[in-house]
Design a protein around this motif. Structure first.
Motif, PDB file in Angstrom:
ATOM      1  N   SER A   1      -5.184  -4.506  -6.476  1.00  0.00           N
ATOM      2  CA  SER A   1      -5.958  -5.095  -5.383  1.00  0.00           C
ATOM      3  C   SER A   1      -5.055  -5.975  -4.536  1.00  0.00           C
ATOM      4  O   SER A   1      -4.046  -6.497  -5.008  1.00  0.00           O
TER       5      SER A   1
ATOM      6  N   THR B   1      -5.922  -9.021  -1.602  1.00  0.00           N
ATOM      7  CA  THR B   1      -6.958  -9.756  -0.890  1.00  0.00           C
ATOM      8  C   THR B   1      -6.349 -10.932  -0.142  1.00  0.00           C
ATOM      9  O   THR B   1      -5.370 -11.537  -0.585  1.00  0.00           O
TER      10      THR B   1
ATOM     11  N   SER C   1       0.811  -1.226   0.000  1.00  0.00           N
ATOM     12  CA  SER C   1       0.000   0.000   0.000  1.00  0.00           C
ATOM     13  C   SER C   1       0.841   1.272   0.000  1.00  0.00           C
ATOM     14  O   SER C   1       0.295   2.371   0.147  1.00  0.00           O
TER      15      SER C   1
END
Length: 316
Positions: free
Chosen positions: A106, A108, A83
């Protein structure tokens, strides 16, 4: 010898004692082109525009497992790394680091294969905005003016032992060797490299187009033309000579400048970009040919000797 591959994110290894990039990760991210389709009424098919393909950004998937005894700590590290605002993903292939700019698409957690106390599996998807993998260090490769030349040397395989002169040919001691040496850049002004068994091939010098190149020409040059015979792309420049300042050209951003410094690889000094032009085939990109060789035709007026190409290897 089997090839090896590992990954880093912003220089931090993803493979650690309690974390591992696993099966299901992307080995070779796919490619798709951005096509301009031109048709002629009454003629079947489409026209070939004679320009190199333009590629959309690629996507790479990494599956990472964090496992005991540091499940939470490694999971937190993965979340933090993925991130970060500016990301560089590096793959280390057989000890050679190849990096590319990426953006997180993404991240996950795969709940079906995870156990909070033993194992957490993540799937991270990244957009490769820079398309290709590049090494971090540049090579300064000499190019003879008014000749067709190679950016990197041809692969050469030698017998286990071969002979070479210790000095002047036919007038010095003959030595027995099983290696080849070459200059990294300018002769007698760069690092000397040693290759056991010959000059390597098989993608060692890259297999993707070279785009972010900077060229340096002697100060007295008044015109320059650079052409890649594989892609039919090129760049040219015309202008006045300067007895003190070498000419620098960076084709991908269509910038040219003259500088007092011998290694001014970023635009500084006097801008002379108005003299730049390029052919119908497009702005210069140096593509490998069918034999993995990067070829370049260089013509110039007002100067003799060599130009210098500031370039880094690129891979798909």
């Amino acid at each position: 010898m089997l090839s090896t591959m590992s990954y880093k994110l912003n220089g931090v290894a993803l493979d650690t004692e309690n974390c591992l990039v696993v099966v299901g990760s992307t080995l070779m991210p796919g490619i798709s082109t951005r096509r301009t389709v031109t048709t002629v009424p009454g003629v079947s098919g489409t026209l070939n525009l004679g320009v190199p393909p333009v590629f959309e950004e690629r996507e790479i998937t990494l599956k990472v497992d964090a496992f005991a005894p540091k499940v939470y700590e490694e999971s937190s590290r993965i979340m933090r790394l993925c991130s970060m605002p500016n990301l560089t993903l590096t793959r280390v292939k057989d000890g050679v680091e190849q990096s590319t700019r990426v953006e997180l698409v993404s991240l996950t957690a795969d709940d079906d294969s995870s156990h909070p106390n033993n194992l957490v599996s993540f799937t991270a998807k990244f957009a490769m905005t820079g398309i290709w993998w590049h090494e971090s260090e540049y090579w300064d490769r000499p190019l003879s003016l008014n000749k067709d030349g190679l950016v990197f040397p041809k692969p050469v395989t030698i017998n286990k032992f071969w002979t070479r002169w210790s000095g002047e040919a036919n007038n010095s001691t003959s030595l027995l060797a099983d290696f080849i040496t070459m200059w990294r850049g300018e002769a007698n002004n760069s690092e000397s490299l040693l290759f056991e068994g010959g000059i390597p091939g098989d993608g060692f010098w890259g297999d993707a187009p070279l785009t972010d190149i900077v060229f340096r020409f002697p100060s007295t040059v008044t015109s320059v033309s650079l052409t890649d015979p594989t892609s039919n792309t090129g760049v040219s420049w015309t202008g006045a000579a300067d007895n003190a300042k070498p000419l620098y050209i960076r084709p991908d951003i269509m910038r040219a400048w003259r500088s007092d410094y011998a290694n001014s690889w970023t635009p500084t000094g006097t801008d002379v970009s108005t003299g730049l032009d390029y052919p119908a085939g497009g702005i210069l990109q140096v593509w490998p040919d069918i034999s993995e060789l990067y070829r370049l035709k260089v013509t110039a007026t007002g100067a003799t000797g060599d130009a210098l190409m500031h370039v880094r290897r690129a891979w798909w």
